[in-house]
Motif scaffolding. Structure first.
Motif, short mmCIF file in Angstrom:
data_model
loop_
_atom_site.label_atom_id
_atom_site.label_comp_id
_atom_site.label_asym_id
_atom_site.label_seq_id
_atom_site.Cartn_x
_atom_site.Cartn_y
_atom_site.Cartn_z
N SER A 155 -6.98 -37.16 -49.62
CA SER A 155 -7.58 -35.89 -49.23
C SER A 155 -9.01 -35.77 -49.74
N ALA A 156 -9.21 -36.16 -51.01
CA ALA A 156 -10.54 -36.11 -51.60
C ALA A 156 -11.48 -37.10 -50.91
N ARG A 157 -10.96 -38.28 -50.59
CA ARG A 157 -11.76 -39.31 -49.92
C ARG A 157 -12.19 -38.83 -48.53
N LEU A 158 -11.24 -38.29 -47.78
CA LEU A 158 -11.55 -37.83 -46.43
C LEU A 158 -12.53 -36.66 -46.45
N ALA A 159 -12.36 -35.74 -47.38
CA ALA A 159 -13.24 -34.57 -47.44
C ALA A 159 -14.68 -34.98 -47.70
N LYS A 166 -11.26 -36.07 -57.16
CA LYS A 166 -12.24 -36.83 -56.39
C LYS A 166 -11.83 -38.29 -56.37
N ASP A 167 -12.37 -39.01 -55.40
CA ASP A 167 -12.12 -40.44 -55.28
C ASP A 167 -13.23 -41.18 -56.02
N LEU A 168 -12.87 -41.87 -57.09
CA LEU A 168 -13.86 -42.52 -57.94
C LEU A 168 -14.47 -43.75 -57.31
N PHE A 169 -13.84 -44.29 -56.27
CA PHE A 169 -14.27 -45.58 -55.73
C PHE A 169 -15.24 -45.46 -54.55
N ILE A 170 -15.60 -44.25 -54.18
CA ILE A 170 -16.61 -44.08 -53.12
C ILE A 170 -17.96 -44.55 -53.66
#
Length: 443
Positions: free
Chosen positions: A54-58, A378-382
């Motif tokens: 969800s965090a990645r997509l947002a 949040k997604d740390l790998f972005i």
């Protein structure tokens, strides 16, 4: 340019009797570790892994929308829930790819095999003829079909936009794709003069500590090998990056000898730290957490090395800045897992590195098939900023490519081979990003 140690064999050990001894001072470089977010973020295991998606997509949806509007102009961007209102009209969906594969790791399957409820099947990848591709958002999922859907290129966890229309059977006919694209790059503010990095991976010191290749590598790096020309040239090496699996390169662990192996590694690192700056990344088989991001080696494991200011134990993945150059690296698990998901063993790891730049994500298959901590905010790998150097460790062979993006980003992609198999280290010139390798064996 390829630099092999055997090409310099006449100079590596022989020193002229008339040659005056000289003392060379190693150059210094500005260094900043940018991977603190991987080390200090706490994991909340009460949360579901779905929060990562969800965090990645947002975050990536906001990046995709202007790109989609530029590429496909006036075609509407809709949610999956609104598809039924379009009656087959052309539209754009933004979501996360999901690849259904029956041979993916499954805790339920493992439990059933433990109770002998099914036959186990050993496979080198997760692919089968029954694989299917889907696009999902926060609420729904739809199957992707059409000639533009190549299962070999689809990786679970990649956020993208698809152009097409819904079929009468409820599937989505894909006509084109759009990915987030490479992140913007910061301009290099200062000129870098003749400073270099050395990157190695897979040293496997538990089995190779006394090997000739390790000995030659240490002597070369510390300036104890070669004539004055080689020694003077090596003063430009401002940092050694060790990209994982410094202790072992296999998952076979003998607990009775583990402490002794760690002591060997500590002695090895402390000896190198006397003459060189070191960044140590953990790998798949090193003594730290298995889930990504892997935390730094605990200082108690490396008491001798940890006393040196120029020794930095860091995370995997790792992000750093050296002399203004942004560097991103992983110890290999991210690309290895992508290869298992796609089954594309003939494709160079560099191609997947390039694709991950366009996806803006280092480890898209985490947490689906690649172990990852359940972060939910949040997604740390972005990938937030475009790196100057982007490498992967523990590969089969050395490869490199100077990649150019659509916004004139220039990235040096590097595949760093396992040292225990190739006796090879990689040298990168920070000034012009030229890359070469040096071999300490017969390979």
């Amino acid at each position: 340019m390829v630099y092999k140690s055997e090409e310099k064999s006449n100079n590596l050990y022989i020193k002229s009797e008339n040659e005056n001894s000289q003392v060379f001072e190693r150059k210094r470089a500005q260094y900043k570790d940018l991977s603190e977010k991987f080390a200090i973020t706490k994991s909340d295991y009460s949360k579901q892994f779905a929060h990562i998606y969800s965090a990645r997509l947002a975050e990536l949806r906001d990046i995709l929308i202007p790109r989609v509007q530029t590429k496909w102009e006036n075609i509407p961007i809709i949610k999956l829930a609104d598809l039924e209102n379009l009656e087959g009209q052309q539209c754009i969906l933004i979501g996360t790819l999901y690849k259904h594969q029956q041979w993916k790791p499954s805790i339920l399957r493992e439990l059933s095999e433990d109770h002998q409820l099914s036959l186990s099947c050993s496979k080198s990848d997760y692919c089968s003829e029954k694989d299917q591709s889907f696009l999902e958002d926060e609420m729904l999922r739809i199957k992707l079909v059409g000639n533009q859907v190549n299962l070999k290129q689809i990786v679970t966890g990649v956020v993208c936009a698809v152009l097409g229309n819904e079929n009468s059977d409820g599937t989505f006919m894909v006509k084109d794709w759009c990915f987030p694209g490479c992140a913007p790059k910061e301009p290099l503010k200062e000129h870098i003069s003749q400073k270099k990095l050395v990157i190695v991976s897979g040293l496997d010191l538990s089995n190779n500590y006394k090997s000739l290749g390790i000995s030659l590598f240490c002597e070369w790096l510390c300036g104890m090998a070669g004539d004055t020309t080689i020694q003077k040239d090596n003063t430009s090496i401002v940092r050694l990056i060790i990209a994982g699996n410094i202790i072992k390169n296999s998952d076979i662990i003998n607990t009775s000898t583990k402490l002794e192996e760690i002591k060997i590694v500590d002695t090895f690192l402390s000896n190198l730290a006397m003459c060189c700056n070191i960044t140590l990344m953990p790998g798949e088989h090193d003594p730290t957490n298995a889930m990504l991001p892997q935390k730094p080696f605990h200082p108690c494991l490396l008491p001798k090395s940890s006393r040196f200011e120029n020794f930095k134990s860091t995370t995997n993945p790792w992000i750093g800045k050296i002399e203004g150059r942004i560097i991103i690296g992983t110890s290999g698990q991210s690309i290895e897992d992508i290869i298992k998901v796609t089954g594309e063993t003939d494709i160079s790891p560099l191609e997947w590195l390039e694709k991950s730049l366009l996806w803006r994500h280092m480890c898209p298959t985490a947490p689906d098939t690649l172990l990852a901590c359940p972060y939910y905010e949040k997604d740390l790998f972005i990938i937030k900023k475009c790196p100057d150097i982007y490498f992967i460790g523990n590969t089969d062979k050395f490869e490199t490519k100077l990649w150019k993006g659509e916004e004139n980003q220039i990235v040096r992609l590097i595949s760093v081979p396992r040292f225990n198999m190739t006796c090879t280290a990689v040298i990168v010139d920070l000034e012009n990003l030229d890359t070469q390798y040096i071999s300490f064996g017969n390979t």
